[in-house]
Design a protein around this motif. Structure first.
Motif, mmCIF file in Angstrom:
data_model
loop_
_atom_site.group_PDB
_atom_site.id
_atom_site.type_symbol
_atom_site.label_atom_id
_atom_site.label_comp_id
_atom_site.label_asym_id
_atom_site.label_seq_id
_atom_site.Cartn_x
_atom_site.Cartn_y
_atom_site.Cartn_z
ATOM 1 N N SER A 193 0.799 -1.223 0.000
ATOM 2 C CA SER A 193 0.000 0.000 0.000
ATOM 3 C C SER A 193 0.832 1.275 0.000
ATOM 4 C CB SER A 193 -0.936 0.012 1.212
ATOM 5 O OG SER A 193 -1.845 -1.065 1.118
ATOM 6 N N ILE A 194 1.878 1.310 0.773
ATOM 7 C CA ILE A 194 2.657 2.540 0.867
ATOM 8 C C ILE A 194 3.685 2.611 -0.264
ATOM 9 C CG2 ILE A 194 4.144 3.947 2.332
ATOM 10 C CD1 ILE A 194 1.286 3.580 3.454
ATOM 11 N N VAL A 195 4.572 1.632 -0.318
ATOM 12 C CA VAL A 195 5.600 1.634 -1.358
ATOM 13 C C VAL A 195 4.974 1.394 -2.729
ATOM 14 C CG1 VAL A 195 7.736 0.535 -2.159
ATOM 15 C CG2 VAL A 195 7.368 0.903 0.280
ATOM 16 N N GLY A 196 3.964 0.542 -2.781
ATOM 17 C CA GLY A 196 3.283 0.280 -4.046
ATOM 18 C C GLY A 196 2.654 1.538 -4.632
ATOM 19 N N ALA A 197 2.028 2.334 -3.787
ATOM 20 C CA ALA A 197 1.432 3.600 -4.245
ATOM 21 C C ALA A 197 2.515 4.558 -4.719
ATOM 22 C CB ALA A 197 0.608 4.235 -3.127
ATOM 23 N N GLN A 215 -8.730 4.739 2.988
ATOM 24 C CA GLN A 215 -7.387 4.242 2.676
ATOM 25 C C GLN A 215 -6.328 5.279 3.020
ATOM 26 O OE1 GLN A 215 -8.285 3.397 -1.443
ATOM 27 N NE2 GLN A 215 -7.896 1.206 -1.117
ATOM 28 N N LEU A 216 -6.627 6.535 2.740
ATOM 29 C CA LEU A 216 -5.685 7.609 3.042
ATOM 30 C C LEU A 216 -5.487 7.760 4.542
ATOM 31 C CD1 LEU A 216 -3.867 9.911 2.096
ATOM 32 C CD2 LEU A 216 -5.888 11.389 2.099
ATOM 33 N N VAL A 217 -6.559 7.721 5.292
ATOM 34 C CA VAL A 217 -6.472 7.835 6.748
ATOM 35 C C VAL A 217 -5.664 6.674 7.318
ATOM 36 C CG1 VAL A 217 -7.814 7.722 8.895
ATOM 37 C CG2 VAL A 217 -8.549 9.216 7.037
ATOM 38 N N ARG A 218 -5.915 5.456 6.823
ATOM 39 C CA ARG A 218 -5.168 4.290 7.304
ATOM 40 C C ARG A 218 -3.682 4.434 6.986
ATOM 41 N NH1 ARG A 218 -4.850 -1.915 5.515
ATOM 42 N NH2 ARG A 218 -3.672 -2.607 7.314
ATOM 43 N N ALA A 219 -3.357 4.894 5.786
ATOM 44 C CA ALA A 219 -1.950 5.073 5.403
ATOM 45 C C ALA A 219 -1.276 6.120 6.282
ATOM 46 C CB ALA A 219 -1.859 5.460 3.927
ATOM 47 N N ILE A 220 -1.961 7.217 6.533
ATOM 48 C CA ILE A 220 -1.406 8.266 7.392
ATOM 49 C C ILE A 220 -1.153 7.726 8.797
ATOM 50 C CG2 ILE A 220 -1.937 10.455 8.553
ATOM 51 C CD1 ILE A 220 -3.421 11.247 5.923
ATOM 52 N N GLN A 221 -2.122 7.025 9.354
ATOM 53 C CA GLN A 221 -1.971 6.473 10.696
ATOM 54 C C GLN A 221 -0.831 5.462 10.754
ATOM 55 O OE1 GLN A 221 -5.961 5.040 11.334
ATOM 56 N NE2 GLN A 221 -6.602 6.955 12.319
ATOM 57 N N TYR A 222 -0.704 4.660 9.703
ATOM 58 C CA TYR A 222 0.350 3.654 9.636
ATOM 59 C C TYR A 222 1.730 4.320 9.624
ATOM 60 C CZ TYR A 222 3.096 -0.291 7.975
ATOM 61 O OH TYR A 222 4.052 -1.261 7.845
ATOM 62 N N VAL A 223 1.903 5.312 8.774
ATOM 63 C CA VAL A 223 3.196 6.005 8.674
ATOM 64 C C VAL A 223 3.525 6.729 9.975
ATOM 65 C CG1 VAL A 223 4.450 7.844 7.488
ATOM 66 C CG2 VAL A 223 3.139 6.181 6.164
#
Length: 69
Positions: free
Chosen positions: A18-22, A38-46
């Protein structure tokens, strides 16, 4: 000083897909959409990775793991 990446990165497959793939799709000029969730999840993950990294560095400094034995 060696940090344990397993303590810092909780879900490697999510990071890769999700992160590197994007990032790779963007870098290669592909167009794709991402939902708000998806954006919120990515932000929280990072942010979680950044917090864990900080914690690991702070612990290493406090325990003086950077010193040679």
């Amino acid at each position: 000083m060696t940090l344990d990446p397993d303590k810092i990165i909780p879900d490697r497959s999510y990071l890769d897909e999700s992160i590197v793939g994007a990032r790779n799709r963007i870098a290669h000029g592909d167009y794709f959409t991402i939902s708000d969730d998806q954006l919120v999840r990515a932000i929280q993950y990072v942010l979680e990775i950044m917090r864990q990294f900080r914690t690991e560095v702070e612990n290493s400094v406090a325990l003086q793991k950077y010193l040679r034995a």
